[in-house]
Design a protein around this motif. Structure first.
Motif, PDB file in Angstrom:
ATOM      1  N   ASN A   3       0.874  -1.341   0.060  1.00 17.06           N
ATOM      2  CA  ASN A   3       0.109   0.025  -0.006  1.00 17.06           C
ATOM      3  C   ASN A   3       0.748   1.261   0.056  1.00 17.06           C
ATOM      4  O   ASN A   3       0.644   2.232  -0.691  1.00 17.06           O
ATOM      5  CB  ASN A   3      -0.992   0.044   1.191  1.00 17.06           C
ATOM      6  CG  ASN A   3      -2.199  -1.085   0.975  1.00 17.06           C
ATOM      7  OD1 ASN A   3      -2.576  -1.221  -0.150  1.00 17.06           O
ATOM      8  ND2 ASN A   3      -2.595  -1.451   1.862  1.00 17.06           N
ATOM      9  N   LYS A  47       2.168   1.803  -3.526  1.00 22.69           N
ATOM     10  CA  LYS A  47       1.285   2.095  -4.612  1.00 22.69           C
ATOM     11  C   LYS A  47       0.643   3.472  -3.870  1.00 22.69           C
ATOM     12  O   LYS A  47      -0.383   3.903  -5.071  1.00 22.69           O
ATOM     13  CB  LYS A  47       0.376   1.059  -4.470  1.00 22.69           C
ATOM     14  CG  LYS A  47       0.893  -0.109  -5.312  1.00 22.69           C
ATOM     15  CD  LYS A  47       0.030  -1.426  -5.451  1.00 22.69           C
ATOM     16  CE  LYS A  47      -1.308  -1.205  -6.399  1.00 22.69           C
ATOM     17  NZ  LYS A  47      -1.219  -1.003  -7.869  1.00 22.69           N
ATOM     18  N   ARG A  57      -1.544   3.897  -1.574  1.00 26.54           N
ATOM     19  CA  ARG A  57      -2.919   3.479  -1.577  1.00 26.54           C
ATOM     20  C   ARG A  57      -3.490   3.626   0.085  1.00 26.54           C
ATOM     21  O   ARG A  57      -2.340   3.622   1.010  1.00 26.54           O
ATOM     22  CB  ARG A  57      -3.205   2.021  -1.740  1.00 26.54           C
ATOM     23  CG  ARG A  57      -2.820   1.850  -3.397  1.00 26.54           C
ATOM     24  CD  ARG A  57      -3.023   0.517  -3.997  1.00 26.54           C
ATOM     25  NE  ARG A  57      -3.195  -0.661  -2.836  1.00 26.54           N
ATOM     26  CZ  ARG A  57      -3.959  -1.734  -3.406  1.00 26.54           C
ATOM     27  NH1 ARG A  57      -4.575  -1.889  -4.365  1.00 26.54           N
ATOM     28  NH2 ARG A  57      -4.129  -2.581  -2.223  1.00 26.54           N
ATOM     29  N   GLN A  58      -4.636   3.445   0.252  1.00 24.39           N
ATOM     30  CA  GLN A  58      -5.064   3.787   1.797  1.00 24.39           C
ATOM     31  C   GLN A  58      -5.044   2.384   2.157  1.00 24.39           C
ATOM     32  O   GLN A  58      -4.739   1.092   1.527  1.00 24.39           O
ATOM     33  CB  GLN A  58      -6.520   3.954   1.655  1.00 24.39           C
ATOM     34  CG  GLN A  58      -7.053   5.397   1.242  1.00 24.39           C
ATOM     35  CD  GLN A  58      -7.330   5.542  -0.399  1.00 24.39           C
ATOM     36  OE1 GLN A  58      -7.023   4.398  -0.978  1.00 24.39           O
ATOM     37  NE2 GLN A  58      -7.820   6.575  -0.865  1.00 24.39           N
ATOM     38  N   ARG A 113      -7.267  -0.701   1.374  1.00 22.66           N
ATOM     39  CA  ARG A 113      -7.407  -1.334   0.090  1.00 22.66           C
ATOM     40  C   ARG A 113      -6.853  -2.837  -0.102  1.00 22.66           C
ATOM     41  O   ARG A 113      -5.761  -3.380   0.613  1.00 22.66           O
ATOM     42  CB  ARG A 113      -6.420  -0.656  -0.583  1.00 22.66           C
ATOM     43  CG  ARG A 113      -6.647   0.695  -1.027  1.00 22.66           C
ATOM     44  CD  ARG A 113      -8.022   0.934  -1.863  1.00 22.66           C
ATOM     45  NE  ARG A 113      -8.329   2.190  -2.277  1.00 22.66           N
ATOM     46  CZ  ARG A 113      -9.301   2.477  -2.891  1.00 22.66           C
ATOM     47  NH1 ARG A 113     -10.079   1.669  -3.529  1.00 22.66           N
ATOM     48  NH2 ARG A 113      -9.576   3.899  -3.195  1.00 22.66           N
TER      49      ARG A 113
END
Length: 81
Positions: free
Chosen positions: A42, A45, A47-48, A51
Motif C-alpha cells: 500500500n 502504490k 494506497r489507503q 485497500r
C-alpha cells in the motif's frame, strides 16, 4: 528466491497502461505469508490502508487454499450454493 527474501517483484506483459485506474498487463508479486507485506504494498502504490490485494495461486492449489468455497464454484468461477 527474491520473493522469499522479502522483495516485491513487478511483472509486465503486453501493452503499457498508466494512470490511477489502469488495469491489467502488470502485477506486483510479493510473499503472502509476511503480514507486513500489505502495508509495504500500500505504501509503494500510495494506497489507503484498507485497500485489499487479490491472491494469485495455481488452479491445482485452489482447493487446498480455499477449501469448500472453491468446491462451490462452477467451471466459469460462479458461486453455486
Amino acid at each position: 528466491a527474491r520473493l522469499l527474501d522479502g522483495a516485491i517483484v513487478g511483472v509486465v506483459r503486453g501493452r503499457s497502461e498508466f494512470g490511477p485506474r489502469a488495469l491489467g498487463h502488470r502485477s506486483l508479486l510479493a510473499l503472502p505469508t509476511d503480514r507486513a507485506m500489505l502495508d509495504r504494498l500500500n505504501r509503494l502504490k500510495h494506497r489507503q490502508w484498507y485497500r485489499p490485494v487479490a491472491p494469485m495461486i495455481r488452479r491445482e492449489d485452489a482447493g487446498r487454499c480455499f477449501g469448500a468455497l472453491w468446491d462451490a464454484l462452477d467451471e466459469d468461477g460462479n458461486l453455486v450454493l
